[in-house]
Motif scaffolding. Sequence first.
Motif, mmCIF file in Angstrom:
data_model
loop_
_atom_site.group_PDB
_atom_site.id
_atom_site.type_symbol
_atom_site.label_atom_id
_atom_site.label_comp_id
_atom_site.label_asym_id
_atom_site.label_seq_id
_atom_site.Cartn_x
_atom_site.Cartn_y
_atom_site.Cartn_z
ATOM 1 N N PRO A 149 1.952 43.099 21.603
ATOM 2 C CA PRO A 149 2.175 42.829 20.182
ATOM 3 C C PRO A 149 2.635 41.401 19.891
ATOM 4 O O PRO A 149 2.497 40.942 18.759
ATOM 5 N N ARG A 150 3.189 40.667 20.878
ATOM 6 C CA ARG A 150 3.699 39.327 20.615
ATOM 7 C C ARG A 150 2.668 38.240 20.902
ATOM 8 O O ARG A 150 2.964 37.047 20.734
ATOM 9 N N ALA A 151 1.475 38.609 21.354
ATOM 10 C CA ALA A 151 0.495 37.598 21.750
ATOM 11 C C ALA A 151 0.138 36.667 20.592
ATOM 12 O O ALA A 151 0.077 35.447 20.752
ATOM 13 N N GLU A 152 -0.068 37.217 19.409
ATOM 14 C CA GLU A 152 -0.450 36.394 18.254
ATOM 15 C C GLU A 152 0.670 35.446 17.869
ATOM 16 O O GLU A 152 0.434 34.265 17.572
ATOM 17 N N PHE A 153 1.915 35.934 17.866
ATOM 18 C CA PHE A 153 3.046 35.089 17.490
ATOM 19 C C PHE A 153 3.261 33.979 18.513
ATOM 20 O O PHE A 153 3.551 32.833 18.149
ATOM 21 N N GLU A 154 3.114 34.288 19.797
ATOM 22 C CA GLU A 154 3.289 33.269 20.820
ATOM 23 C C GLU A 154 2.220 32.198 20.710
ATOM 24 O O GLU A 154 2.485 31.006 20.957
ATOM 25 N N LEU A 155 1.010 32.607 20.329
ATOM 26 C CA LEU A 155 -0.048 31.622 20.115
ATOM 27 C C LEU A 155 0.300 30.716 18.938
ATOM 28 O O LEU A 155 0.149 29.497 18.996
ATOM 29 N N ALA A 156 0.808 31.326 17.857
ATOM 30 C CA ALA A 156 1.180 30.539 16.681
ATOM 31 C C ALA A 156 2.341 29.610 16.980
ATOM 32 O O ALA A 156 2.427 28.499 16.433
ATOM 33 N N ALA A 157 3.239 30.050 17.882
ATOM 34 C CA ALA A 157 4.387 29.230 18.230
ATOM 35 C C ALA A 157 4.019 28.094 19.180
ATOM 36 O O ALA A 157 4.852 27.228 19.458
ATOM 37 N N GLY A 158 2.786 28.127 19.704
ATOM 38 C CA GLY A 158 2.330 27.042 20.563
ATOM 39 C C GLY A 158 2.927 27.058 21.945
ATOM 40 O O GLY A 158 3.012 26.023 22.602
#
Length: 486
Positions: A446-455
């Motif tokens: 579930p955190r994959a998208e947020f980690e991508l956005a966080a760079g």
Amino acid sequence: MPKTASSRGTAPEVPRTRVLVVGGGYVGMYTALRLQQKLKPELRSGRTEIVVVTPDPYMTYQPFLPEAAAGSISPRHVVVPLRRVLGRCRVIVGEVKSVDHSKRTATFTTLATEEEGTGAVEITYDELVLAPGSVSRTLPVPGLADHGIGFKTVEEAIGLRNHVIEQLDIASSTRDPAIRDAALTFVFVGGGYAGVEALGELEDMARYAAGYYHNVTADDLKWILVEASDRILPEVGEEMGRYTVSELRRRNIDVRLRTRLESCEDRVAVLDDGSRFPTRTVVWTAGVKPHPVLAATDLPRNERGRLKCTAQLAVDGAPHAWGAGDAAAVPDITAGEEGKECAPNAQHAVRQARVLGDNIAASLRGEPLTDYAHEYAGSVASLGLHKGVAHVYGRRLKGYPAWFMHRVYHLSRVPTVNRKARVLSEWILSGLFKREIVSLGSLERPRAEFELAAGETRPAALRRTRRGTRRGRPDRTGELPSSTGV
């Protein structure tokens, strides 16, 4: 002169009897529930305490796993929250590591153990109910540990559903015929309840889902059932077993009897008859074995690793220890055959739990115990929507009547009115509306998208997740994350 407790008129503290229940499955939950009912005065006064230690805070009603995998029932309604049902018990989410019955102690770990850094926790008890259930019985098949998928938990059932739909997405989008063929080939190993029902429900679901793809048809799907013995579903009898084979083959399912899986390395299923099937899906349902925690106790076990129990469900030669269900070898006194044991199935487990609860309560009160005696009523199995087989009280049913009996029987057996109402409402709605064909594989990370956005700089496993399973597809290697839970 100071006053003592008795001179002040207060009653001395009454010793508390602690009943430790290891496991929250059929036997664990139903035994604790029965004890709640039988020991109300003792629990209310604090003279008795019931502690349930279980790895999961819920009981899984396993007969509904195939329907959950097919999308007929929501995963949340296949499980029963223990804290809601066992309101008078102390529920601990943890895993028992060992039991020293000579000292009446057990050690367990919890979700906080690693954070605390204090090691395993020790708990004392007066009465022990050892009901950890069973685990999948695997064999040293090359590649099985890397590529096999089990079907014993709700997480595995939903993960398998997501995986099957993902394979349709791969087949629809690839230009490589080899990748397409492997994606559309599904191998199930084991012809018992779990394997046959899972195969029947998932084949039915995939056949329906294929109608929504412009370049994948139901005839493109290849389903293979591998069974080492000469029959499947032995519980429903030989005649119904033969009918099941005919029904599955009529649906173009390749049923291989007297056949074993030799290897599934490099995502190629190799059978001992020489057949080779490139596949991304190997579902292992070839039996179960007793939970490993039984080997970490000082209680007597038989040659198969199950607890030696009496007909009163007490562990033979170990006072104040009790067992039932998959983990226990309970003599079948109704069989009229010496040495015959009750089959490790849900039908016996639920009924044994009630007798077990009654006997523990009777033992604490100094009352006589009763023997467990139940004649096997029969079996029902679902083979997909409106398809099934049944052998109940000598009567054989097939097709729609058997499927309907399967649903009625299990609706009556699923615990709590809450779950019965939710399951029934979902069945009614599924009859009025179309099936859901959505894969939610992204829930696994579930955190994959947020980690991508966080760079963030991500490890290879997370990069693979972002590239593939985030949108419901495996990566180029066909690998899925190790966890298939929801």
